[in-house]
Design an enzyme around this catalytic site. Structure first.
Site, PDB file in Angstrom:
ATOM      1  N   SER A  58     -17.556 -31.328   1.812  1.00  0.00           N
ATOM      2  CA  SER A  58     -18.535 -31.711   2.836  1.00  0.00           C
ATOM      3  C   SER A  58     -19.558 -32.681   2.279  1.00  0.00           C
ATOM      4  O   SER A  58     -19.927 -32.603   1.114  1.00  0.00           O
ATOM      5  CB  SER A  58     -19.271 -30.479   3.366  1.00  0.00           C
ATOM      6  OG  SER A  58     -20.245 -30.893   4.293  1.00  0.00           O
TER       7      SER A  58
ATOM      8  N   LYS B  67     -14.996 -23.861   4.763  1.00  0.00           N
ATOM      9  CA  LYS B  67     -15.387 -25.201   5.234  1.00  0.00           C
ATOM     10  C   LYS B  67     -15.401 -25.247   6.761  1.00  0.00           C
ATOM     11  O   LYS B  67     -16.268 -25.871   7.384  1.00  0.00           O
ATOM     12  CB  LYS B  67     -14.436 -26.270   4.675  1.00  0.00           C
ATOM     13  CG  LYS B  67     -14.670 -27.688   5.232  1.00  0.00           C
ATOM     14  CD  LYS B  67     -16.088 -28.176   4.945  1.00  0.00           C
ATOM     15  CE  LYS B  67     -16.362 -29.634   5.225  1.00  0.00           C
ATOM     16  NZ  LYS B  67     -16.088 -30.194   6.497  1.00  0.00           N
TER      17      LYS B  67
ATOM     18  N   HIS C 191     -18.482 -23.651   7.875  1.00  0.00           N
ATOM     19  CA  HIS C 191     -19.563 -24.619   7.614  1.00  0.00           C
ATOM     20  C   HIS C 191     -19.686 -25.571   8.797  1.00  0.00           C
ATOM     21  O   HIS C 191     -20.774 -25.839   9.311  1.00  0.00           O
ATOM     22  CB  HIS C 191     -19.265 -25.393   6.326  1.00  0.00           C
ATOM     23  CG  HIS C 191     -20.081 -26.650   6.154  1.00  0.00           C
ATOM     24  ND1 HIS C 191     -19.817 -27.814   6.840  1.00  0.00           N
ATOM     25  CD2 HIS C 191     -21.173 -26.906   5.418  1.00  0.00           C
ATOM     26  CE1 HIS C 191     -20.695 -28.732   6.516  1.00  0.00           C
ATOM     27  NE2 HIS C 191     -21.542 -28.215   5.656  1.00  0.00           N
ATOM     28  N   ASN C 192     -18.563 -26.081   9.243  1.00  0.00           N
ATOM     29  CA  ASN C 192     -18.598 -27.035  10.349  1.00  0.00           C
ATOM     30  C   ASN C 192     -19.044 -26.380  11.656  1.00  0.00           C
ATOM     31  O   ASN C 192     -19.757 -26.984  12.452  1.00  0.00           O
ATOM     32  CB  ASN C 192     -17.228 -27.697  10.529  1.00  0.00           C
ATOM     33  CG  ASN C 192     -17.021 -28.815   9.523  1.00  0.00           C
ATOM     34  OD1 ASN C 192     -17.560 -28.766   8.420  1.00  0.00           O
ATOM     35  ND2 ASN C 192     -16.248 -29.815   9.878  1.00  0.00           N
TER      36      ASN C 192
ATOM     37  N   GLU D 296     -22.580 -26.202  11.458  1.00  0.00           N
ATOM     38  CA  GLU D 296     -23.060 -27.586  11.649  1.00  0.00           C
ATOM     39  C   GLU D 296     -23.184 -27.897  13.152  1.00  0.00           C
ATOM     40  O   GLU D 296     -24.187 -28.455  13.616  1.00  0.00           O
ATOM     41  CB  GLU D 296     -22.064 -28.524  10.958  1.00  0.00           C
ATOM     42  CG  GLU D 296     -22.246 -30.009  11.183  1.00  0.00           C
ATOM     43  CD  GLU D 296     -21.093 -30.800  10.535  1.00  0.00           C
ATOM     44  OE1 GLU D 296     -20.826 -30.601   9.332  1.00  0.00           O
ATOM     45  OE2 GLU D 296     -20.443 -31.602  11.234  1.00  0.00           O
TER      46      GLU D 296
HETATM   47  C1  6PG Z   1     -18.808 -32.639   6.598  1.00  0.00           C
HETATM   48  C2  6PG Z   1     -18.586 -32.893   8.050  1.00  0.00           C
HETATM   49  C3  6PG Z   1     -17.327 -33.624   8.261  1.00  0.00           C
HETATM   50  C4  6PG Z   1     -17.206 -34.290   9.599  1.00  0.00           C
HETATM   51  C5  6PG Z   1     -17.190 -33.339  10.740  1.00  0.00           C
HETATM   52  C6  6PG Z   1     -17.506 -34.019  12.027  1.00  0.00           C
HETATM   53  O1  6PG Z   1     -18.932 -31.470   6.278  1.00  0.00           O
HETATM   54  O2  6PG Z   1     -18.866 -33.583   5.820  1.00  0.00           O
HETATM   55  O3  6PG Z   1     -18.536 -31.684   8.726  1.00  0.00           O
HETATM   56  O4  6PG Z   1     -16.290 -32.754   7.956  1.00  0.00           O
HETATM   57  O5  6PG Z   1     -18.235 -35.196   9.751  1.00  0.00           O
HETATM   58  O6  6PG Z   1     -15.917 -32.791  10.795  1.00  0.00           O
HETATM   59  O7  6PG Z   1     -16.997 -33.251  13.016  1.00  0.00           O
HETATM   60  P1  6PG Z   1     -16.926 -33.644  14.525  1.00  0.00           P
HETATM   61  O8  6PG Z   1     -16.372 -35.021  14.634  1.00  0.00           O
HETATM   62  O9  6PG Z   1     -16.048 -32.601  15.075  1.00  0.00           O
HETATM   63  O10 6PG Z   1     -18.341 -33.567  15.007  1.00  0.00           O
END
Ligand code: 6PG
Length: 482
Positions: free
Chosen positions: A130, A184, A187-188, A191
């Protein structure tokens, strides 16, 4: 070939190139690089002549340029492309060699691939990475799964490129096989929730508080000095400050209000549903993106009744502080739910995941990096069996001092007709957790009525069914008889 590479990268689009450059910039690393189209490989090497690269034109050259145990990180688009590269490497690698998938793979794919690859005597490591493009180059947060044995070789290499938080590299061996990609994924999911909560705070400040985007940028910058300090708050201020060069309008006003997604948030919710873990904040964030993208329905909706009551704000400073507290409390819920999902996944898939260490490696490099991850790490460090983050003393106090503001913001937003799905659902979750009795008892009664699904009693052991269509007497039964 004279000197061999200790690590290789396959797939040299932006993330792969940046990761390869990061690896090459650290002492002790020599990096073999390979891309399906050789032009990209040549470009990378030409643009960075100083880098410690070995450019491979073919996959055979690539494999030959690696020292044993051969270790290669795949940085191609998740899906069929990943399988193709795994197969190419697996055909050429020998016992003990290590294949790492650094993409955003679905953890169940990683479980499958690990089985297939390890059956050939090779190691397969799904590693969540990430931090976006910049993180890959300067220091990401890395969440590797796979065998403990492979981590002996991989750990030092990944530690050499990971972000550093409080003196510690943001990488840990999360658990075996798919554990890294699972973490991970969560994590997302977090996010998504974090971004949605920030967006709701912005919307409330703008609609109810009549602040301009640049004023809200200042508010966020101020918030970034306190307990909300985080990368996402910081970049939100930057985005809100941005002015569109073409029109002179705030950038946020010229962007189409339909949020995209690549799937990891959906995976988190699907997985949590299967595990029976309520990640309601994350789910609302995913659904909020879906709703935003339903253009036809939204265009048809303006004639709907409003029934709203204006939110009269007398003290703007107090209002801003209420919104900040509502954001903080909702954010704590989102993280509590995310960590619950990790614990549930670990139980289901037999992973020994240390939640405190996960919080630690999220303190730097990743998208959700935030000051308060130190507190989360302390909480699980003190008590690995903590039933919910909300029960930790620090977070209890944080909620205690926020809860009345939280309620006020959710209630007023709802009255004013400002959508606040993540704020409201986080508060509802909190109240659900607190409630002495839940109406689930009634649901059990309904289920027993129409489907003889049985219920348990508060005062007796055993499983019961009421003869609803008979004399309504109760019989003791066993769940398997229904
Ligand atoms: C990270 C981000 C990366 C990506 C996302 C965006 O941890 O670096 O999460 O993996 O930017 O997957 O996700 P979306 O396009 O679904 O918002």
């Amino acid at each position: 070939m004279s000197e061999k590479a200790n690590i290789g990268v396959v797939g040299l689009a932006v993330m792969g190139s940046n990761l390869a450059r990061n690896l090459a910039s650290r002492e002790g690393n020599k990096v073999a690089v390979y891309n399906r189209s050789v032009e990209r490989t040549n470009l990378l090497v030409a643009e960075h002549p100083e880098a410690n690269f070995i450019a491979a034109e073919t996959i055979d050259d690539f494999v030959a340029s690696l020292q044993k145990p051969r270790t290669a990180i795949i940085m191609v688009q998740a899906g069929a492309g990943t399988d193709a590269v795994i197969n190419q490497l697996a055909e050429r690698f020998e016992e003990g060699d290590i294949i790492v998938d650094g993409g955003n793979a679905l953890f169940t794919d990683t479980l499958r691939r690990e089985k297939e690859v390890s059956a050939k005597g090779l190691h397969f490591v799904g590693a969540g990475i990430s931090g976006g493009e910049e993180g890959a180059l300067k220091g990401p947060s890395i969440m590797p799964g796979g065998s403990a044995e492979s981590y002996k070789t991989l750990g030092p290499i990944l530690s050499s490129i990971a972000a550093i938080a409080e003196g510690e590299p943001c990488v840990t061996h999360v658990g075996t096989d798919g554990a890294g990609h699972f973490v991970k994924m969560i994590h997302n999911g977090i996010e998504y929730a974090d971004m949605q909560l920030i967006a709701e705070a912005y919307d409330i400040l703008r609609q109810a508080g009549s602040f301009s985007p640049s004023e809200i940028a200042d508010i966020f910058s101020e918030w970034n000095k306190g307990e909300l300090e985080s990368y996402l708050i910081e970049i939100t201020a930057e985005v809100l400050k941005q002015v569109d060069a073409k029109t002179g309008k705030p950038f946020v006003d010229i962007v189409l209000d339909q949020a995209g997604s690549k799937g990891t948030g959906v995976w988190t919710v699907q997985t949590a549903l299967n595990l029976g873990t309520p990640v309601s904040g994350i789910a609302e964030a995913v659904f909020a993106r879906s709703l935003s993208s339903q253009a036809a329905q939204r265009n048809g909706a303006p004639q709907l009744a409003t029934g709203t009551t204006a939110w009269k704000i007398e003290d703007k400073k107090a209002f801003v502080e209420d919104v900040r507290k509502a954001l903080y409390a909702s954010k704590i819920v989102a993280y509590a739910q995310g960590f619950d999902a990790i614990r549930a996944g670990a139980k289901e898939y037999n992973w020994n995941i240390n939640l405190g260490n996960v919080a630690k490696i999220w303190r730097g490099g990743c998208i959700i990096r935030a000051q308060f991850l130190n507190r989360i790490s302390d909480a699980y460090g003190k008590n690995e069996n903590l039933l919910s983050l909300l029960f930790d003393e620090y977070f209890q106090k944080a909620i205690d001092s926020s809860v009345s503001s939280w309620r006020s913001v959710v209630a007023h937003s709802s009255l004013a007709g400002i959508p606040n799905p993540a704020f409201a659902s986080s508060l509802s979750y909190f109240d659900g957790l607190r409630a002495e009795r839940l109406p689930a008892a009634l649901v059990q009664g309904q289920r027993d009525f129409f489907g003889a699904h049985t219920y348990k009693r508060v005062d007796l052991d055993g499983v019961f069914h009421t003869l609803w269509s008979g004399d309504r007497s109760e019989i003791e039964t066993t769940p398997s008889s229904h």
